[in-house]
Design a protein around this motif. Sequence first.
Motif, short mmCIF file in Angstrom:
data_model
loop_
_atom_site.label_atom_id
_atom_site.label_comp_id
_atom_site.label_asym_id
_atom_site.label_seq_id
_atom_site.Cartn_x
_atom_site.Cartn_y
_atom_site.Cartn_z
N MET A 1 15.96 22.31 4.42
CA MET A 1 16.54 22.50 5.44
C MET A 1 15.26 22.17 6.83
SD MET A 1 19.43 23.36 7.08
CE MET A 1 20.41 23.78 5.47
N ASP A 2 16.26 21.63 8.23
CA ASP A 2 15.38 21.75 9.30
C ASP A 2 15.54 22.87 10.13
OD1 ASP A 2 14.70 21.55 11.53
OD2 ASP A 2 15.77 19.75 12.14
N LEU A 3 14.68 24.13 9.51
CA LEU A 3 14.62 25.34 10.45
C LEU A 3 14.58 25.57 11.32
CD1 LEU A 3 11.76 27.63 7.52
CD2 LEU A 3 14.49 26.98 7.62
N GLU A 4 13.69 24.33 12.84
CA GLU A 4 14.28 24.54 14.08
C GLU A 4 15.28 24.46 14.25
OE1 GLU A 4 10.81 22.76 16.87
OE2 GLU A 4 11.70 21.12 15.67
N GLY A 5 15.57 23.26 13.64
CA GLY A 5 17.65 22.39 13.94
C GLY A 5 18.34 23.62 13.80
N LEU A 6 18.26 24.44 12.50
CA LEU A 6 18.81 25.86 12.33
C LEU A 6 18.60 26.78 13.32
CD1 LEU A 6 20.54 26.33 10.09
CD2 LEU A 6 18.96 27.55 9.15
N TYR A 7 17.38 27.27 13.48
CA TYR A 7 17.79 28.67 14.18
C TYR A 7 18.38 27.88 16.23
CZ TYR A 7 15.63 31.59 17.30
OH TYR A 7 15.18 32.83 18.63
N SER A 8 18.11 26.58 16.21
CA SER A 8 18.86 26.21 17.14
C SER A 8 20.54 26.14 17.17
CB SER A 8 18.36 24.10 17.70
OG SER A 8 17.02 24.26 17.61
N PHE A 9 20.48 25.52 16.47
CA PHE A 9 22.27 25.79 16.15
C PHE A 9 22.69 26.89 16.14
CE2 PHE A 9 25.35 26.38 13.57
CZ PHE A 9 26.35 26.12 13.57
N LEU A 10 22.01 27.94 15.34
CA LEU A 10 22.70 29.31 15.78
C LEU A 10 22.47 29.52 17.41
CD1 LEU A 10 20.38 30.80 12.86
CD2 LEU A 10 22.99 30.72 13.44
N VAL A 11 21.13 29.18 17.79
CA VAL A 11 21.15 30.16 19.48
C VAL A 11 22.45 28.78 20.42
CG1 VAL A 11 20.11 29.92 21.68
CG2 VAL A 11 19.20 29.95 19.60
N VAL A 12 22.80 27.94 20.52
CA VAL A 12 24.09 26.89 20.98
C VAL A 12 24.98 27.95 19.97
CG1 VAL A 12 25.59 25.24 20.75
CG2 VAL A 12 22.72 25.02 20.74
N ALA A 13 25.68 28.29 19.35
CA ALA A 13 26.27 29.30 18.89
C ALA A 13 26.61 30.20 19.56
CB ALA A 13 26.85 29.37 17.23
N LYS A 14 26.08 30.65 19.67
CA LYS A 14 25.23 31.91 20.62
C LYS A 14 26.16 31.84 21.67
CE LYS A 14 23.30 36.57 21.59
NZ LYS A 14 21.82 36.97 21.04
N GLU A 15 24.81 31.34 22.54
CA GLU A 15 25.13 30.95 24.02
C GLU A 15 26.51 29.71 24.65
OE1 GLU A 15 23.56 32.64 25.90
OE2 GLU A 15 21.62 33.54 24.68
N LYS A 16 26.76 28.97 23.09
CA LYS A 16 28.48 28.36 23.83
C LYS A 16 27.92 27.50 24.58
CE LYS A 16 31.84 31.26 21.61
NZ LYS A 16 30.84 32.18 21.21
N SER A 17 26.45 26.69 25.14
CA SER A 17 26.17 26.48 26.14
C SER A 17 25.11 24.89 25.42
CB SER A 17 26.18 26.74 27.49
OG SER A 17 25.17 26.49 28.59
N ILE A 18 24.52 23.55 26.11
CA ILE A 18 23.17 23.47 25.55
C ILE A 18 22.15 23.88 26.18
CG2 ILE A 18 22.45 21.37 25.53
CD1 ILE A 18 23.60 21.67 23.45
N SER A 19 22.94 24.45 28.02
CA SER A 19 21.64 24.32 29.22
C SER A 19 21.09 26.10 28.81
CB SER A 19 23.17 24.59 30.20
OG SER A 19 23.75 24.72 30.53
N LYS A 20 22.57 27.16 28.90
CA LYS A 20 21.79 28.83 28.30
C LYS A 20 20.91 28.18 26.86
CE LYS A 20 25.78 30.45 30.43
NZ LYS A 20 27.13 31.45 30.61
N ALA A 21 21.58 27.81 26.12
CA ALA A 21 20.58 27.63 24.66
C ALA A 21 19.31 26.83 25.02
CB ALA A 21 21.12 26.87 23.53
N SER A 22 19.31 26.00 25.87
CA SER A 22 17.65 25.13 25.95
C SER A 22 16.82 26.41 26.83
CB SER A 22 18.01 23.54 26.84
OG SER A 22 18.86 23.74 28.38
N GLN A 23 17.79 27.08 27.63
CA GLN A 23 16.29 27.87 28.01
C GLN A 23 16.08 29.31 27.23
OE1 GLN A 23 19.15 29.13 31.94
NE2 GLN A 23 19.75 27.60 32.70
N SER A 24 16.67 29.05 26.67
CA SER A 24 16.84 30.57 26.13
C SER A 24 15.69 30.27 25.05
CB SER A 24 17.67 31.43 25.07
OG SER A 24 17.74 31.52 24.05
N LEU A 25 15.68 28.55 24.64
CA LEU A 25 14.68 28.42 23.52
C LEU A 25 13.28 27.93 24.02
CD1 LEU A 25 17.57 26.19 21.23
CD2 LEU A 25 15.65 28.51 20.75
N HIS A 26 13.60 27.38 25.83
CA HIS A 26 12.11 26.92 26.17
C HIS A 26 12.42 25.74 26.16
CE1 HIS A 26 12.01 30.75 27.62
NE2 HIS A 26 11.78 30.67 26.85
#
Length: 313
Positions: A1-26
Amino acid sequence: MDLEGLYSFLVVAKEKSISKASQSLHVTQPTLSTRIRKLEEGLGFSLVDRNWKGIQLTREGNYFLPYASRLFRDLSDVSTVLTYNEQHEPRVSFSEVTNVGCLIIGIDSWLAPSFSKQILNQIKINDGMKYKIITRPTSTLVELLDYNAIDLAVIYNEKLDITQESTPLMEDEMVLLFHNKHTIKNDFSNLSVLKDKPFLLFDNPILVYHSNFTSQVIKEFNIEHFQIIDDINVMINTIVADLAYTIVPKSSIHHFIELFNLGIIPIGFILMGRKVSNINIQIVYHAKKLSDLGFEDFANSLFNSIVQDYKLI
């Protein structure tokens, strides 16, 4: 399992936005999109829809979300245990939690209520035995046996490729469960009285493991309406509320039978007999590991104890 991708997916699901999620993940938006795409490619299905409304989870993404969250939380909890400092967390003994010099026993989650008593009785007979008992679905226990992560397991055996020593235990019959205000004939000729209620269908991993069984039941009784659950206690309460019915292995509800018979829990039950195929239960173990620990006869003693104590409905 791609853990980095998994966490990224969780952040995207929470933020419902690629831009907001990318900011949160830096990270940059293209980097985040690449992570999600690689995760989707690895899984074999799409997780998010990208459209003018922004980001929405696909049907598959919505189903995957709680499992992804649980997986990430489990891994986080493991990391906490393995990095814990006794000075700050004296409540848990790291050496005991990570002890691999004891007998590690696995039991299918559905079988634990019926058979854990016999396991503990055998442990009691072997005074001073160091042991650990874990409950997991059968498919997980089979993998842990292959990894030598557990020494003995009580599992369902439905077309499994098992390489360790094993002892067939019994055939587990299937049982129809319904609210006892309904009268169902033993030949199931009036099962139509339950047709207005959904059939309780267990979710992953039980649904995956028993797919052959569930397909057989659905076809045999022409079931069209379903309610998805993932817990036996929820199953019991749903039937008590007369909101559904189901068919399950007898062993999974064996500890409730007396309460059913006394009417304390208002659930009726009928053995399915030849209407539905039985499921085999067996004990699987590493004989050498049991011998090395000084418990050569543990598997046979456990087998005899279960056979002697387990009473048919």
